[in-house]
Write a protein that holds these residues in place. Structure first.
Motif: not given
Ligand code: CDP
Length: 218
Positions: A16-21, A145-149, A152-154, A188-193
């Motif tokens: 989700g980096k691109g969309t959120c960015g 920020f560090f985004l993860t998912a 399966e979701v990715r 970094a703030v790590v966010i599992d979205n």
């Protein structure tokens, strides 16, 4: 512009980096930089050149005479080569996707990319997304920020975008390479979205950024 603000946004493929960015940059009036597109652009031109990509020395020779320049269009900072920006179709093509993570670990390529990405500061405040922005490109920024998912979701997101690429191998290469592997910066703030929409994630990031910015008086 020495005192520009940089929001560093890292994470694996389809996190989700691109969309959120882009959302954050739009809300804040900052410029957005997709550093993956820069690596993809270089990969595309290497493929076009016909050089032997298994020889890092040849790749670096090519990089030295590569006529690439930064440009801004619609608040997006991109690499133009001979004045032309490669299309999203080209940058997302199978050839590029299958090759980019083989060229991105080459130390000399990363040195060039990091220098060029730091040079984006001349365009003002930035939201920059990638794999090593918080760890290597702008380790000094307080906004990381560090985004993860989940895997399966990715995979589902990639499929919904129409991509047939199995990104597991690219993610594995990015996370295990010796130079600047994909990993969260210490602060970094790590966010599992995995279970929230991009808008919810981006609004959370925006609120976090605004609060920290106020706290720091920036
Ligand atoms: O869109 P997706 O997240 O799948 O990939 P991307 O952001 O376009 O990045 C493509 C590739 O470029 C990654 O798999 C990495 O090998 C490389 N890359 C990197 O090494 N460092 C960055 N800061 C950005 C991308």
């Amino acid at each position: 512009m020495k005192d520009a603000i940089v929001i560093a946004l890292d994470g694996p493929s389809a996190s989700g980096k691109g969309t959120c960015g882009r959302y954050l940059a739009g809300k804040l009036g900052f410029r957005h930089v997709d550093t993956g597109a820069m690596y993809r652009t270089f990969t595309w031109y290497c493929l076009q050149s016909g050089i032997d990509l298994s020889h890092p020395a040849r790749v670096l020779d090519f990089l030295r005479q590569w006529p690439a320049e930064l440009e801004v269009s619609s608040d997006e900072v991109r690499l133009a080569v001979n004045g032309k920006v490669a299309s999203p179709e080209i940058l997302r093509s199978d050839d590029v996707a299958n090759t980019v993570a083989k060229l991105s670990p080459i130390a000399g390529v990363r040195v060039w990319m990091v220098r060029t990405q730091r040079d984006c500061l001349r365009f003002g405040n930035l939201v920059m997304d990638g794999r090593d922005i918080g760890t290597h490109v702008f380790p000094e920024t307080p906004f990381k920020f560090f985004l993860t998912a989940s895997d399966e979701v990715r995979a589902r997101r990639r499929k919904a975008e129409g991509s047939a690429e199995n990104t597991a191998e690219r993610d594995r290469r990015d996370s295990t390479r010796k130079v600047a592997p994909l990993e969260p910066a210490r602060d970094a703030v790590v966010i599992d979205n995995s279970h929230e929409s991009a808008a919810v994630t981006a609004e959370f990031m925006l609120a976090h950024f605004e609060s920290k910015r106020r706290q720091l008086g920036l």
